[in-house]
Design a protein around this motif. Structure first.
Motif, PDB file in Angstrom:
ATOM      1  N   ASP A  51      -6.426   5.986   3.556  1.00 47.99           N
ATOM      2  CA  ASP A  51      -7.795   5.726   3.111  1.00 47.99           C
ATOM      3  C   ASP A  51      -8.362   4.465   3.753  1.00 47.99           C
ATOM      4  O   ASP A  51      -9.527   4.439   4.172  1.00 47.99           O
ATOM      5  CB  ASP A  51      -7.837   5.600   1.587  1.00 47.99           C
ATOM      6  CG  ASP A  51      -7.507   6.906   0.882  1.00 47.99           C
ATOM      7  OD1 ASP A  51      -7.620   7.962   1.528  1.00 47.99           O
ATOM      8  OD2 ASP A  51      -7.138   6.858  -0.304  1.00 47.99           O
ATOM      9  N   THR A  75      -3.034   5.273   0.349  1.00 50.15           N
ATOM     10  CA  THR A  75      -3.964   4.147   0.470  1.00 50.15           C
ATOM     11  C   THR A  75      -4.079   3.693   1.920  1.00 50.15           C
ATOM     12  O   THR A  75      -5.173   3.342   2.387  1.00 50.15           O
ATOM     13  CB  THR A  75      -3.518   2.974  -0.422  1.00 50.15           C
ATOM     14  OG1 THR A  75      -3.513   3.403  -1.790  1.00 50.15           O
ATOM     15  CG2 THR A  75      -4.479   1.790  -0.288  1.00 50.15           C
ATOM     16  N   TRP A  88       0.821  -1.221   0.000  1.00 51.03           N
ATOM     17  CA  TRP A  88       0.000   0.000   0.000  1.00 51.03           C
ATOM     18  C   TRP A  88       0.848   1.260   0.000  1.00 51.03           C
ATOM     19  O   TRP A  88       1.852   1.335   0.706  1.00 51.03           O
ATOM     20  CB  TRP A  88      -0.905   0.028   1.229  1.00 51.03           C
ATOM     21  CG  TRP A  88      -1.927  -1.067   1.282  1.00 51.03           C
ATOM     22  CD1 TRP A  88      -2.771  -1.444   0.280  1.00 51.03           C
ATOM     23  CD2 TRP A  88      -2.219  -1.913   2.400  1.00 51.03           C
ATOM     24  NE1 TRP A  88      -3.574  -2.477   0.706  1.00 51.03           N
ATOM     25  CE2 TRP A  88      -3.263  -2.783   1.997  1.00 51.03           C
ATOM     26  CE3 TRP A  88      -1.722  -2.019   3.696  1.00 51.03           C
ATOM     27  CZ2 TRP A  88      -3.805  -3.747   2.841  1.00 51.03           C
ATOM     28  CZ3 TRP A  88      -2.246  -2.979   4.545  1.00 51.03           C
ATOM     29  CH2 TRP A  88      -3.278  -3.828   4.117  1.00 51.03           C
ATOM     30  N   LYS A 116      -6.136  -0.563  -6.091  1.00 50.03           N
ATOM     31  CA  LYS A 116      -6.173   0.310  -4.922  1.00 50.03           C
ATOM     32  C   LYS A 116      -6.289  -0.475  -3.619  1.00 50.03           C
ATOM     33  O   LYS A 116      -5.640  -0.164  -2.616  1.00 50.03           O
ATOM     34  CB  LYS A 116      -7.357   1.281  -5.039  1.00 50.03           C
ATOM     35  CG  LYS A 116      -7.076   2.504  -5.861  1.00 50.03           C
ATOM     36  CD  LYS A 116      -6.162   3.463  -5.100  1.00 50.03           C
ATOM     37  CE  LYS A 116      -6.061   4.807  -5.786  1.00 50.03           C
ATOM     38  NZ  LYS A 116      -5.217   5.727  -5.020  1.00 50.03           N
ATOM     39  N   LEU A 147     -12.103   4.440   0.070  1.00 49.71           N
ATOM     40  CA  LEU A 147     -11.181   4.665  -1.036  1.00 49.71           C
ATOM     41  C   LEU A 147     -11.927   5.333  -2.179  1.00 49.71           C
ATOM     42  O   LEU A 147     -13.108   5.062  -2.395  1.00 49.71           O
ATOM     43  CB  LEU A 147     -10.617   3.335  -1.559  1.00 49.71           C
ATOM     44  CG  LEU A 147      -9.690   2.512  -0.667  1.00 49.71           C
ATOM     45  CD1 LEU A 147      -9.509   1.136  -1.274  1.00 49.71           C
ATOM     46  CD2 LEU A 147      -8.348   3.188  -0.529  1.00 49.71           C
TER      47      LEU A 147
END
Length: 213
Positions: free
Chosen positions: A35, A32, A28, A133, A41
């Motif tokens: 988030d 990220t 990550w 993501k 996200l």
């Protein structure tokens, strides 16, 4: 006091290896991590459209663009060598990712639409972008991802692909594909909003919090 000593003291555990921090960073990005800790996200349309441009959807297709429209719908436009300009609107019915399943289902609003096989590949890339993501970088998009199609509903099943690919990395011995659940998602003006549930141990969570400070 060294960085690792500070971390050991901060999270109150006897041994924290540098390799554990590196495992998290390899999966990550800092943004990220923030988030995921916040539980939301945003998958930008720029990211999706960039991935669509980079992947070879079909030699007969060009200028693919995904954009949001009202009522939480997505619009898909592209040029087709045989059919000309194609435009369709659809709804993400579900995006489930947990310990047992990982799939996306999408309903096409138009009753009669050409090039459904192309649209199914485009929807697959949208799911691919969400996993980029959620779970970090992973292998090149594969045509082997399982897609089923009824008259107007596409279902893309990512589970087997995730398990077999080297995308499934480990953090402190835990499979990354089992560390985040997707609770819901919806298109918005800025991108596709993904609501998540982070399922990591208190130790991993404290390490994540340490990384972003």
């Amino acid at each position: 006091m060294s960085l690792m000593d500070m971390l050991k003291e901060k999270i109150n555990i006897p041994i924290v290896g540098k390799e554990s921090l590196e495992e998290i960073k390899q999966v990550w990005s800092t943004q990220t991590i923030k988030d995921l800790l916040n539980g939301t996200l945003i998958i930008s349309y720029d990211l999706i459209n960039k991935q669509l441009a980079e992947h070879s959807i079909s030699p007969s297709v060009s200028d693919i663009v995904i954009s949001p429209v009202e009522d939480n719908l997505l619009n898909i436009k592209f040029k087709h060598e045989q059919y000309g300009d194609i435009s369709c609107t659809g709804e993400i019915l579900a995006f489930n990712h947990n310990d047992k399943e990982s799939y996306l289902s999408f309903k096409i609003k138009e009753k009669e639409i050409k090039a459904k096989n192309i649209i199914s590949k485009i929807i697959t890339v949208i799911g691919y972008c969400i996993f980029i993501k959620l779970l970090g970088k992973f292998p090149k998009f594969s045509d082997e991802i399982n897609v089923s199609m009824t008259e107007d509903i596409l279902k893309v099943d990512f589970r087997e692909y995730l398990l077999k690919s080297n995308f499934n990395k480990k953090i402190m011995g835990k499979d990354t594909i089992n560390l985040v659940d997707v609770l819901s998602l919806e298109p918005s003006v800025e991108g596709i909003k993904v609501n998540t549930n982070l399922k990591v141990s208190p130790v991993i969570k404290k390490m994540m919090e340490f990384i972003i400070k």
